[in-house]
Design an enzyme around this catalytic site. Structure first.
Site, PDB file in Angstrom:
ATOM      1  N   ASP A 204       0.834  -1.208   0.000  1.00 38.52           N
ATOM      2  CA  ASP A 204       0.000   0.000   0.000  1.00 38.52           C
ATOM      3  C   ASP A 204       0.871   1.262   0.000  1.00 38.52           C
ATOM      4  OD1 ASP A 204      -2.357   1.404  -0.038  1.00 38.52           O
ATOM      5  OD2 ASP A 204      -2.652   1.349   2.121  1.00 38.52           O
ATOM      6  N   GLY A 205       0.334   2.297  -0.589  1.00 41.99           N
ATOM      7  CA  GLY A 205       1.006   3.598  -0.530  1.00 41.99           C
ATOM      8  C   GLY A 205       1.526   4.123  -1.853  1.00 41.99           C
TER       9      GLY A 205
ATOM     10  N   SER B  49      -8.063  -5.181   5.134  1.00 44.23           N
ATOM     11  CA  SER B  49      -8.650  -4.825   3.833  1.00 44.23           C
ATOM     12  C   SER B  49      -9.127  -6.034   3.017  1.00 44.23           C
ATOM     13  CB  SER B  49      -7.656  -3.985   3.022  1.00 44.23           C
ATOM     14  OG  SER B  49      -7.397  -2.776   3.680  1.00 44.23           O
TER      15      SER B  49
ATOM     16  N   GLU C 101     -12.440  -4.764  -4.210  1.00 41.53           N
ATOM     17  CA  GLU C 101     -12.967  -3.409  -3.989  1.00 41.53           C
ATOM     18  C   GLU C 101     -12.246  -2.371  -4.869  1.00 41.53           C
ATOM     19  OE1 GLU C 101     -12.195  -5.559  -1.433  1.00 41.53           O
ATOM     20  OE2 GLU C 101     -14.318  -6.026  -1.144  1.00 41.53           O
TER      21      GLU C 101
ATOM     22  N   TRP D  27       2.712   8.028  -2.508  1.00 39.91           N
ATOM     23  CA  TRP D  27       4.109   8.214  -2.921  1.00 39.91           C
ATOM     24  C   TRP D  27       4.163   9.160  -4.131  1.00 39.91           C
ATOM     25  CZ3 TRP D  27       7.133   7.588  -7.216  1.00 39.91           C
ATOM     26  CH2 TRP D  27       8.514   7.490  -7.020  1.00 39.91           C
TER      27      TRP D  27
ATOM     28  N   ARG E 258       2.059  -5.089   5.993  1.00 43.08           N
ATOM     29  CA  ARG E 258       1.304  -4.066   5.261  1.00 43.08           C
ATOM     30  C   ARG E 258       2.112  -2.775   5.294  1.00 43.08           C
ATOM     31  NH1 ARG E 258      -4.825  -2.517   4.585  1.00 43.08           N
ATOM     32  NH2 ARG E 258      -4.522  -0.590   3.433  1.00 43.08           N
TER      33      ARG E 258
ATOM     34  N   LEU F 291      10.408 -21.043  -4.766  1.00 42.85           N
ATOM     35  CA  LEU F 291       9.490 -20.103  -4.108  1.00 42.85           C
ATOM     36  C   LEU F 291       8.163 -20.138  -4.847  1.00 42.85           C
ATOM     37  CD1 LEU F 291       8.980 -17.612  -2.166  1.00 42.85           C
ATOM     38  CD2 LEU F 291       9.782 -16.184  -4.064  1.00 42.85           C
TER      39      LEU F 291
ATOM     40  N   TRP G 200     -12.009  -2.382  -7.890  1.00 45.53           N
ATOM     41  CA  TRP G 200     -12.795  -2.130  -9.113  1.00 45.53           C
ATOM     42  C   TRP G 200     -13.545  -0.802  -8.994  1.00 45.53           C
ATOM     43  CZ3 TRP G 200     -11.395  -4.627 -13.174  1.00 45.53           C
ATOM     44  CH2 TRP G 200     -11.064  -5.977 -13.139  1.00 45.53           C
TER      45      TRP G 200
ATOM     46  N   HIS H 208       2.339   3.502  -8.985  1.00 45.18           N
ATOM     47  CA  HIS H 208       2.182   2.068  -9.279  1.00 45.18           C
ATOM     48  C   HIS H 208       3.400   1.551 -10.056  1.00 45.18           C
ATOM     49  CE1 HIS H 208      -1.726   2.235  -7.581  1.00 45.18           C
ATOM     50  NE2 HIS H 208      -2.293   2.912  -8.553  1.00 45.18           N
TER      51      HIS H 208
HETATM   52  C1  FPP Z   1      -2.048   0.183  -3.311  1.00 43.45           C
HETATM   53  O1  FPP Z   1      -1.591   1.509  -3.255  1.00 43.45           O
HETATM   54  C2  FPP Z   1      -1.486  -0.490  -4.455  1.00 43.45           C
HETATM   55  C3  FPP Z   1      -2.212  -1.018  -5.480  1.00 43.45           C
HETATM   56  C4  FPP Z   1      -3.678  -0.979  -5.546  1.00 43.45           C
HETATM   57  C5  FPP Z   1      -1.538  -1.635  -6.637  1.00 43.45           C
HETATM   58  C6  FPP Z   1      -0.371  -2.524  -6.318  1.00 43.45           C
HETATM   59  C7  FPP Z   1       0.436  -2.649  -7.550  1.00 43.45           C
HETATM   60  C8  FPP Z   1       1.762  -2.636  -7.597  1.00 43.45           C
HETATM   61  C9  FPP Z   1       2.614  -2.632  -6.400  1.00 43.45           C
HETATM   62  C10 FPP Z   1       2.402  -2.652  -8.940  1.00 43.45           C
HETATM   63  C11 FPP Z   1       3.231  -3.823  -9.224  1.00 43.45           C
HETATM   64  C12 FPP Z   1       2.607  -5.126  -8.859  1.00 43.45           C
HETATM   65  C13 FPP Z   1       2.843  -6.297  -9.492  1.00 43.45           C
HETATM   66  C14 FPP Z   1       2.307  -7.550  -8.903  1.00 43.45           C
HETATM   67  C15 FPP Z   1       3.608  -6.386 -10.760  1.00 43.45           C
HETATM   68  P1  FPP Z   1      -2.668   2.687  -3.302  1.00 43.45           P
HETATM   69  O2  FPP Z   1      -2.852   3.075  -4.721  1.00 43.45           O
HETATM   70  O3  FPP Z   1      -3.914   2.276  -2.591  1.00 43.45           O
HETATM   71  O4  FPP Z   1      -1.908   3.801  -2.508  1.00 43.45           O
HETATM   72  P2  FPP Z   1      -2.543   4.941  -1.583  1.00 43.45           P
HETATM   73  O5  FPP Z   1      -3.126   4.247  -0.383  1.00 43.45           O
HETATM   74  O6  FPP Z   1      -1.370   5.778  -1.239  1.00 43.45           O
HETATM   75  O7  FPP Z   1      -3.570   5.666  -2.416  1.00 43.45           O
END
Ligand code: FPP
Length: 252
Positions: A23-24, A199, A70, A28, A191, A134, A72, A40
């Site tokens: 998350d984050g 979540s 969620e 970022w 997390r 793994l 989506w 992302h």
């Molecule tokens: C949550 O951060 C992150 C996601 C919903 C997407 C996770 C995807 C990646 C880490 C990209 C690479 C992954 C793979 C498997 C190749 P957020 O958008 O909810 O962040 P926020 O809480 O700061 O808004």
């Protein structure tokens, strides 16, 4: 007892099964005045680093929460950007993962995903299916409650068809219907991004997990922070409902 049979030993220093809520990414990017998709994209490198570190440390199962059921509800362009990023990362990384003897699996309600992404996921699962170093599970369009409901529905169908006696349903039989069937319970959940919640991730497999919440935003997550989480895990006494005295006696 299901919990102790499906999880690693109480004193293990390295989790047998590590799960991560990444998350984050959005924050970022926003802190740098960048669009969320940049967060992302910068989230891919820590995925690579964690996979590599887990393989080196001897973690046997790694499960990553990439996109929840969620998620989506996010804006259309963010969803589209994420799906394109998953496809791009998968097509680029699969050969390297295979080379590293990593088995890749996907879990979640894949029917809603783009057919091209689904094809790449299935191809990656087939290509890496024999790998043993793994097991990397990536949860895409996954929700813990949906997983539980699907399991209950499958069991109910079998009971209605007369092929399953409801009295035979115990925790083990139930777990066999979940997406994580045949994968041990999660030992440690990390997390990132400072929120302290589950979540709707692996509701069943997290029953006895140790929880580590990091303030680091996912794109900044690195092996140092992973080591801190694993050190924390190593310091925990896992009791699975027993007393500390019982655990200590079992170690003598
Ligand atoms: C949550 O951060 C992150 C996601 C919903 C997407 C996770 C995807 C990646 C880490 C990209 C690479 C992954 C793979 C498997 C190749 P957020 O958008 O909810 O962040 P926020 O809480 O700061 O808004």
């Amino acid at each position: 007892m299901v919990a102790s049979a499906r999880t690693s030993m109480a004193v293990a220093r390295v989790p047998y099964h590590l799960a991560v809520i990444m998350d984050g990414n959005g924050r970022w990017a926003e802190r740098r005045g960048l669009p969320r998709r940049a967060g992302h994209r910068h989230g891919i490198e820590p995925v690579r680093a964690v996979v590599e570190s887990c393989a080196e440390l001897g973690v046997r199962y790694l499960t990553l929460f990439a996109f929840s059921s969620e998620n989506w509800n996010r804006p259309e362009d963010e969803i589209h950007g994420l799906m394109s990023l998953f496809l791009e990362a998968l097509d680029r990384e699969v050969a390297e993962l295979d080379e590293q003897n990593v088995r890749l699996r996907f879990m979640g309600e894949s029917q809603r995903l783009d057919p091209g992404l689904r094809r790449s996921m299935r191809a990656a699962e087939t290509r890496t299916g024999g790998n043993t170093r793994l097991d990397l599970s990536v949860a895409v369009a996954y929700g813990g409650r949906g997983d539980l409901v699907n399991a209950a529905r499958r069991l109910a169908r079998q009971a209605a068809a007369g092929t399953l006696d409801p009295d035979e349903i115990d925790a083990e039989r139930f777990a066999a219907e979940l997406e994580m069937a045949r994968i041990p319970d999660v030992d440690l959940l990390i997390r990132t991004g400072s929120d302290r919640r589950i979540s709707n991730f692996l509701l069943w497999s997290l029953a006895y997990s140790e929880l580590y919440f990091s303030n680091v935003l996912w794109p900044d997550f690195n092996s140092g922070e992973l080591n801190r989480a694993i050190e924390y895990y190593g310091s925990r006494q896992r009791r699975f409902g027993r007393t500390a005295q019982q655990i200590e006696a079992s170690l003598c």
